[in-house]
Structure formats: structure tokens, C-alpha cells
Design a protein around this motif. Structure first.
Motif, PDB file in Angstrom:
ATOM      1  N   LEU A  21      24.334  25.406 -15.942  1.00 54.18           N
ATOM      2  CA  LEU A  21      25.200  26.050 -16.774  1.00 54.18           C
ATOM      3  C   LEU A  21      24.664  27.416 -17.664  1.00 54.18           C
ATOM      4  N   GLU A  24      24.624  30.863 -15.902  1.00 54.95           N
ATOM      5  CA  GLU A  24      25.975  31.462 -15.709  1.00 54.95           C
ATOM      6  C   GLU A  24      26.433  32.473 -16.809  1.00 54.95           C
ATOM      7  N   LYS A 109      28.028  24.942  -7.346  1.00 52.17           N
ATOM      8  CA  LYS A 109      29.145  25.781  -7.354  1.00 52.17           C
ATOM      9  C   LYS A 109      30.425  25.424  -7.568  1.00 52.17           C
ATOM     10  N   ILE A 112      30.659  24.594 -11.415  1.00 50.73           N
ATOM     11  CA  ILE A 112      31.026  25.945 -12.098  1.00 50.73           C
ATOM     12  C   ILE A 112      32.474  26.228 -12.136  1.00 50.73           C
ATOM     13  N   ARG A 116      35.424  26.656 -14.602  1.00 53.48           N
ATOM     14  CA  ARG A 116      36.382  27.986 -14.787  1.00 53.48           C
ATOM     15  C   ARG A 116      37.857  27.689 -14.853  1.00 53.48           C
TER      16      ARG A 116
END
Length: 224
Positions: A21, A24, A109, A112, A116
């Protein structure tokens, strides 16, 4: 910036997720906790947007911690993680207010993207979880149809399988057109079936049939 609190009792896992994390630009890991109780103590100080939490933990597990968080911090999104798919725990977690339920075998992916998506207000589910929920919903539908059949039989009303399918949709106030679309029949055929059902029920109108069929399931709810 999405503020994330990681809650996991296995240090190797929490180190790996944190490393992932922190790469990002729009994610900030604001805290780490080893169980639900530890996570709850950090909420006011860390002010996370997302709590990414293992479901199996000592002291306070993920489900109980989720219920506490959602009751007191409705704006915080909670995503539960599990290593294995357990129907009872998935249902309990979602009933507790979880905004997502993911299996730990998902790729980086997907994790993440799920964070979001949850931050933007979406419910996030692993494909396996979504399939399980779809199966449960199908079973609920069929259970209700079975109950309807039993109630009708108890009144000496015997419908064929196709008539029962249509009576069930009729009870749900589905139009003839939509029945035809769902059952791959013509509207004329549906109309004929509906007329036959009226006759077997001893009723004259669609409204009477709908009210009668709905009342059969309401009896089940009140008597169950």
C-alpha cells in the motif's frame, strides 16, 4: 489521500500489505493493529477512511469490531479479509455493516482497486464471495416458491411446475411481458397460463390473485 488502518494478527501478512500500500501515491497507512480491540482504540487518533481487517483474530474478531465501528463511525469503510470462504461468517460480516469482503488470495491490483472503490462508496466483494451470495439469493427464491407450492397444496390447489413458476412471478407483481422474457415464452402463452391459474384459485382478477398468493407467504412469516 485514502487513510488506511491495517488490522491483522500475522506480522508477515501485515508487513506485506503495508509494503504494497505504501507504494501507492493516494494511499496512506496511518496505523497497524493486531486485533479488533487494538483497532478500536486507534480510531479517534488515526482517523482512517478505510479499515482493512482480518476476520479471524484473538480477543475482538473482525466481525465484532466491524459492528462496533459501523455503529459509532458510520463514515469509516470496513473491508474484511479472510483466508477461506465461510458462508456464515461472510453473512455475519456483511450484516455487521462491512463495506467489502475479500479473500486473501486476491492479487495486489485487485486489493488496491477494492480500497479505492470502497472509499468511493462501493461495496467490494471477491468473485467467490459474490458467487456465494448469488447462490444464497437463488436458494431463498426457490425456498419461497416451495413454500408457496406447499401452501397451495394444503388448500387442495395443484399447479404444474410451469404454473407454479408463473404464480410465483404473479405474486411478485411481475408483468406478463417480463414473465415472458424471464421464462422464454410468448406473452400469449403467459396470458393463457395466468387464466388457468385464476381458475384453479377460484378468482377472477389479477389483483385478487396477487393478494391471495402474497397472503399465503405472509402466513408463513407470521407462523414461522
Amino acid at each position: 489521500m485514502i487513510r488506511v488502518l491495517l488490522v491483522e494478527d500475522q506480522q508477515l501478512v501485515i508487513d506485506g500489505v503495508k509494503a504494497l500500500l505504501t507504494r501507492e501515491d493516494d494511499v496512506d497507512v496511518v496505523g497497524l493493529a493486531c486485533n479488533g480491540e487494538d483497532a478500536i482504540r486507534q480510531l479517534d487518533a488515526k482517523r482512517p477512511d478505510i479499515v482493512l481487517m482480518d476476520i479471524h483474530m484473538p480477543q475482538v474478531d473482525g466481525i465484532n469490531a466491524t459492528a462496533y465501528i459501523k455503529n459509532r463511525y458510520a463514515n469509516i469503510k470496513v473491508i474484511l479479509l479472510t483466508a477461506c470462504l465461510e458462508e456464515e461468517r461472510v453473512i455475519s460480516g456483511l450484516n455487521a455493516g462491512a463495506d467489502g469482503f475479500l479473500l486473501k488470495n486476491l492479487d495486489a491490483k485487485r486489493l488496491i482497486r477494492s480500497i479505492r472503490d470502497a472509499y468511493s462508496g462501493q461495496v467490494v466483494l471477491s468473485g467467490e464471495v459474490a458467487k456465494m451470495l448469488a447462490r444464497i439469493m437463488r436458494n431463498i427464491k426457490y425456498d419461497k416458491k416451495d413454500i408457496l407450492a406447499q401452501k397451495l397444496t394444503g388448500r387442495n390447489i395443484h399447479l404444474s411446475k410451469r404454473e407454479l413458476d408463473i404464480a410465483y412471478l404473479l405474486m411478485k407483481e411481475v408483468s406478463n411481458k417480463h414473465m415472458a422474457d424471464q421464462l422464454f415464452l410468448s406473452e400469449g402463452t403467459i396470458k393463457n397460463y395466468v387464466s388457468t391459474i385464476y381458475g384453479k384459485l377460484g378468482l377472477d382478477t389479477r389483483k385478487e390473485a396477487v393478494v391471495f398468493l402474497q397472503s399465503l407467504l405472509e402466513e408463513e412469516v407470521f407462523n414461522g
